[in-house]
Design a protein around this motif. Structure first.
Motif, PDB file in Angstrom:
ATOM      1  N   UNK A   5      44.252  20.387  54.631  1.00  0.00           N
ATOM      2  CA  UNK A   5      44.507  20.260  53.210  1.00  0.00           C
ATOM      3  C   UNK A   5      44.174  18.840  52.770  1.00  0.00           C
ATOM      4  N   UNK A   6      43.451  18.717  51.656  1.00  0.00           N
ATOM      5  CA  UNK A   6      43.077  17.399  51.123  1.00  0.00           C
ATOM      6  C   UNK A   6      44.217  16.773  50.378  1.00  0.00           C
ATOM      7  N   UNK A  45      42.054  28.251  52.936  1.00  0.00           N
ATOM      8  CA  UNK A  45      41.507  27.445  51.840  1.00  0.00           C
ATOM      9  C   UNK A  45      41.954  27.988  50.482  1.00  0.00           C
ATOM     10  N   UNK A  46      41.939  29.285  50.374  1.00  0.00           N
ATOM     11  CA  UNK A  46      42.343  29.922  49.116  1.00  0.00           C
ATOM     12  C   UNK A  46      43.831  29.698  48.844  1.00  0.00           C
ATOM     13  N   UNK A  47      44.662  29.836  49.880  1.00  0.00           N
ATOM     14  CA  UNK A  47      46.106  29.656  49.744  1.00  0.00           C
ATOM     15  C   UNK A  47      46.438  28.215  49.359  1.00  0.00           C
ATOM     16  N   UNK A  48      45.714  27.256  49.938  1.00  0.00           N
ATOM     17  CA  UNK A  48      45.947  25.832  49.678  1.00  0.00           C
ATOM     18  C   UNK A  48      45.248  25.343  48.417  1.00  0.00           C
ATOM     19  N   UNK A  49      44.484  26.224  47.787  1.00  0.00           N
ATOM     20  CA  UNK A  49      43.683  25.853  46.620  1.00  0.00           C
ATOM     21  C   UNK A  49      42.666  24.771  46.976  1.00  0.00           C
ATOM     22  N   UNK A  50      42.033  24.928  48.151  1.00  0.00           N
ATOM     23  CA  UNK A  50      40.994  24.000  48.585  1.00  0.00           C
ATOM     24  C   UNK A  50      41.353  23.317  49.886  1.00  0.00           C
ATOM     25  N   UNK A  51      40.496  22.408  50.293  1.00  0.00           N
ATOM     26  CA  UNK A  51      40.697  21.675  51.527  1.00  0.00           C
ATOM     27  C   UNK A  51      39.366  21.387  52.184  1.00  0.00           C
TER      28      UNK A  51
END
Length: 103
Positions: A102-103, A81-87
């Motif tokens: 990932x959203x 989640x941190x790597x993708x900046x959310x989700x």
């Protein structure tokens, strides 16, 4: 508090010990070890401490292996989640899986 993460060639372990346990012992040690990236096992003493701290709660029935799985799975999802900046995190309690999309 002392922490160590010196993996043998084919697997990784995570150890964190202190007396008495400080607040958030897992988070403090995990932060120093890339939030448990490449860690496959958590030290038995830490798992035993978690067992003692939760013995009076409903989750007190959980085994050390259950805690280890939950901790490692949770940190893996958090890192993603941190790597993708959310989700979005999907938890399947029957299959014991936590999937991040990932959203």
């Amino acid at each position: 508090m002392t922490c160590s993460a010196s993996p043998p060639p084919n697997w990784a372990t995570f150890a964190c010990s202190s007396t008495p346990p400080p607040p958030r012992p897992l988070w403090c040690c995990a932060a120093r070890h890339r939030y448990l990236a490449d860690i496959k096992h958590i030290d038995h003493e830490l798992l035993a401490t978690i067992g003692h701290m939760t013995a009076h709660l409903k989750v007190g029935i959980c085994r050390a292996a259950d805690w280890e799985h939950a901790i490692l799975t949770g940190y893996a999802a958090w890192r993603q989640l941190r790597k993708q900046n959310g989700g979005t995190a999907h938890l399947d309690l029957d299959q014991r899986t936590l999937t991040v999309i990932q959203d």
